[in-house]
Design an enzyme around this catalytic site. Sequence first.
Site, PDB file in Angstrom:
ATOM      1  CB  CYS A  13      -1.006   0.001   1.145  1.00  0.00           C
ATOM      2  SG  CYS A  13      -0.302  -0.148   2.792  1.00  0.00           S
ATOM      3  CG  HIS A 115      -4.613   0.655   3.719  1.00  0.00           C
ATOM      4  ND1 HIS A 115      -3.915  -0.136   2.827  1.00  0.00           N
ATOM      5  CD2 HIS A 115      -5.499   1.377   2.984  1.00  0.00           C
ATOM      6  CE1 HIS A 115      -4.383   0.095   1.604  1.00  0.00           C
ATOM      7  NE2 HIS A 115      -5.331   1.009   1.679  1.00  0.00           N
TER       8      HIS A 115
END
Length: 181
Positions: A13, A115
């Site tokens: 990510c 994330h």
Amino acid sequence: MPIYHEKQRWELCALHALNNVFQDGKAFNKQSMDELCQSLSPGSVLNPHKSMLGLGNYDVNVIMAAVQRRECEAVWWDKRRSLEQLELDNILGFIMNVPSPIQLGFVSVPIRRKHWIALRHIEGAFYNLDSKLSKPQTIGTTSAIFLDFLRSQLKQKGCELLLIVERDVCELRTWLKDPTS
């Protein structure tokens, strides 16, 4: 011009957020990110800046070093400040670290991981370029709507925001409406 949007692979990510914020799929790849990790901790057997499994999960130090390779800086946003102080026209984009539930198939596990997502103003609209989305999501076309979005995200426990700015903008602090504050 189409909006560049990388989709999630492995634990990459941070890589996707960087490429999405720079709107360049060739800005960084797994090899260049791993090399940054190595340069941050030369000689370490287990690199503290990425996953032991080698699947990504890069930390903020890697993102900051990567941004510098693009003649930019990552400025950590102090959530105690008012978002209205931001001079949005002088900010290239945003990388946000948000809590994210772990999915095992269709089941969501009550454990949260971090994330990285990219946010960017492109051609008159603000976009959420989260690599977990199937396509870029329009946040809105006004600064007020975008700042409301940021405000709601930053209320989450553990959510952090980095401003991605050109080096001279960082040095002069012109990412702020009043650079002397």
